[in-house]
Design an enzyme around this catalytic site. Structure first.
Site, PDB file in Angstrom:
ATOM      1  N   GLY A  37      12.183  39.162 -12.629  1.00  0.00           N
ATOM      2  CA  GLY A  37      12.076  38.738 -11.363  1.00  0.00           C
ATOM      3  C   GLY A  37      12.707  37.380 -10.989  1.00  0.00           C
ATOM      4  N   ARG A  40       2.779  60.902  -7.655  1.00  0.00           N
ATOM      5  CA  ARG A  40       3.842  59.751  -6.988  1.00  0.00           C
ATOM      6  C   ARG A  40       3.247  59.312  -5.597  1.00  0.00           C
ATOM      7  NH1 ARG A  40       8.863  60.818  -5.580  1.00  0.00           N
ATOM      8  NH2 ARG A  40       9.296  58.799  -5.009  1.00  0.00           N
ATOM      9  N   ARG A  87      11.637  51.805  -9.274  1.00  0.00           N
ATOM     10  CA  ARG A  87      10.973  53.102  -9.077  1.00  0.00           C
ATOM     11  C   ARG A  87      11.239  53.440  -7.481  1.00  0.00           C
ATOM     12  NH1 ARG A  87       7.429  55.180 -12.405  1.00  0.00           N
ATOM     13  NH2 ARG A  87       7.412  53.497 -13.765  1.00  0.00           N
ATOM     14  N   ILE A  88      11.559  54.727  -7.364  1.00  0.00           N
ATOM     15  CA  ILE A  88      11.783  55.426  -6.174  1.00  0.00           C
ATOM     16  C   ILE A  88      10.234  55.199  -5.324  1.00  0.00           C
ATOM     17  CG2 ILE A  88      12.547  57.347  -4.835  1.00  0.00           C
ATOM     18  CD1 ILE A  88      14.642  56.066  -6.838  1.00  0.00           C
ATOM     19  N   LEU A  89      10.387  54.765  -4.110  1.00  0.00           N
ATOM     20  CA  LEU A  89       9.240  54.864  -3.319  1.00  0.00           C
ATOM     21  C   LEU A  89       9.022  56.159  -2.359  1.00  0.00           C
ATOM     22  CD1 LEU A  89       9.824  51.010  -2.002  1.00  0.00           C
ATOM     23  CD2 LEU A  89       7.927  51.960  -3.426  1.00  0.00           C
ATOM     24  N   ASN A 106      15.674  46.425   0.343  1.00  0.00           N
ATOM     25  CA  ASN A 106      15.959  46.792  -1.232  1.00  0.00           C
ATOM     26  C   ASN A 106      17.174  45.970  -1.536  1.00  0.00           C
ATOM     27  OD1 ASN A 106      15.739  47.454  -3.898  1.00  0.00           O
ATOM     28  ND2 ASN A 106      17.356  49.148  -3.585  1.00  0.00           N
ATOM     29  N   THR A 107      17.146  45.367  -2.707  1.00  0.00           N
ATOM     30  CA  THR A 107      18.550  44.708  -3.132  1.00  0.00           C
ATOM     31  C   THR A 107      19.019  45.468  -4.426  1.00  0.00           C
ATOM     32  OG1 THR A 107      19.691  42.861  -4.041  1.00  0.00           O
ATOM     33  CG2 THR A 107      17.239  43.152  -4.495  1.00  0.00           C
ATOM     34  N   HIS A 108      20.200  45.920  -4.299  1.00  0.00           N
ATOM     35  CA  HIS A 108      20.898  46.975  -5.489  1.00  0.00           C
ATOM     36  C   HIS A 108      22.086  46.335  -5.797  1.00  0.00           C
ATOM     37  CE1 HIS A 108      21.467  50.852  -7.268  1.00  0.00           C
ATOM     38  NE2 HIS A 108      22.887  50.639  -6.716  1.00  0.00           N
TER      39      HIS A 108
HETATM   40  C1  GAR Z   1      18.739  43.154  -9.738  1.00  0.00           C
HETATM   41  O1  GAR Z   1      19.959  43.067 -10.065  1.00  0.00           O
HETATM   42  C2  GAR Z   1      18.314  44.349  -8.742  1.00  0.00           C
HETATM   43  O2  GAR Z   1      19.434  44.409  -7.801  1.00  0.00           O
HETATM   44  C3  GAR Z   1      18.123  45.463  -9.650  1.00  0.00           C
HETATM   45  O3  GAR Z   1      17.469  44.992 -10.570  1.00  0.00           O
HETATM   46  C4  GAR Z   1      17.617  43.510 -10.921  1.00  0.00           C
HETATM   47  C5  GAR Z   1      16.571  42.838 -10.869  1.00  0.00           C
HETATM   48  O4  GAR Z   1      16.791  41.629 -11.614  1.00  0.00           O
HETATM   49  N1  GAR Z   1      17.678  46.588  -8.825  1.00  0.00           N
HETATM   50  C6  GAR Z   1      18.101  47.813  -9.254  1.00  0.00           C
HETATM   51  O5  GAR Z   1      18.873  48.191 -10.030  1.00  0.00           O
HETATM   52  C7  GAR Z   1      17.331  49.001  -8.455  1.00  0.00           C
HETATM   53  N2  GAR Z   1      17.778  50.061  -8.609  1.00  0.00           N
HETATM   54  P1  GAR Z   1      15.646  40.420 -11.341  1.00  0.00           P
HETATM   55  O6  GAR Z   1      14.409  40.940 -12.304  1.00  0.00           O
HETATM   56  O7  GAR Z   1      16.002  39.475 -12.361  1.00  0.00           O
HETATM   57  O8  GAR Z   1      15.277  40.116  -9.851  1.00  0.00           O
END
Ligand code: GAR
Length: 203
Positions: free
Chosen positions: A12, A64, A96-98, A112-114
């Site tokens: 997080g 799901r 997780r895929i929504l 979403n952030t990726h």
């Molecule tokens: C982040 O880098 C996010 O982009 C990635 O998980 C990390 C969470 O970090 N998400 C994915 O890979 C989704 N496919 P955090 O828990 O430190 O915020």
């Protein structure tokens, strides 16, 4: 004031950045709840900030879709996705895929952030996949969630050079250093109306 529901699975650090930003006077959004699909360590950031949390585990449901319905209802209980103001659901490390029903409930107010420059390296191992492909650069993408896997319209991106022989965890941490402010600024722009989600979604 835009109401945010933030969804996580892990440590997080993006959530923590959002909490710190939204606590600043004048920030145009506030977090009303944090949800997770597991007992994520990052939920502690929310608890420390006095933000309500909930955990909805897929294994407790028969499908799901059923899990997605309960997850969506838990968010809506906090006033996001109901009423005249749609609010914004932020997937910030939800691994997780929504399901489609969940996406349709909130779309297009669902981002979403990726950790990659989408459309490159979608999925759960974006940093590993970029390294395995021999890429010399990667980055981060904030995008609207649609019913595909990391296929929704791109809102903002930032680029990172990959150092030769760089370990996955170090590269991911450097990506996250750009990711946190990018996510915060994207949320700010959505909250002020500088960035419009309506009409952006391809769906
Ligand atoms: C982040 O880098 C996010 O982009 C990635 O998980 C990390 C969470 O970090 N998400 C994915 O890979 C989704 N496919 P955090 O828990 O430190 O915020």
């Amino acid at each position: 004031m835009l109401k945010l529901a933030v969804l996580i699975s892990g440590g997080g650090s993006n959530l923590k950045a959002l909490i710190e930003a939204t606590e600043q006077p004048g920030f145009p959004a506030r977090i009303v709840c944090v949800g997770a699909d597991t007992e994520a360590p990052g939920l502690a950031h929310a608890t420390a900030a006095g933000i309500p949390t909930f955990v909805v585990r897929p294994r407790d449901y028969g499908s799901r879709d059923e899990w997605g319905q309960v997850f969506a209802a838990a968010i809506q209980e906090h006033g996001v996705g109901t009423g005249p103001e749609p609010g914004l659901v932020v997937s910030a490390g939800l691994m997780r895929i929504l399901p489609g029903g969940f996406v349709r409930e909130f779309s297009p107010h669902l981002i979403n952030t990726h950790p990659a420059l989408l459309p490159l390296y979608p999925g759960a191992h974006a940093v590993r996949d970029a390294l395995a492909a021999g890429a010399t650069e990667t980055g981060v993408t904030v995008h609207i969630i649609d019913e595909g896997v990391d296929t929704g319209p791109v809102l903002r991106q930032a680029r990172v050079d990959i150092a030769p022989g760089e370990p996955e965890d170090e590269l991911h941490e450097r990506i996250k250093q750009l990711e946190r402010p990018l996510l915060v600024e994207t949320v700010r722009e959505i909250a002020t109306g500088a960035l419009q989600l309506e009409g952006t979604a391809a769906a």
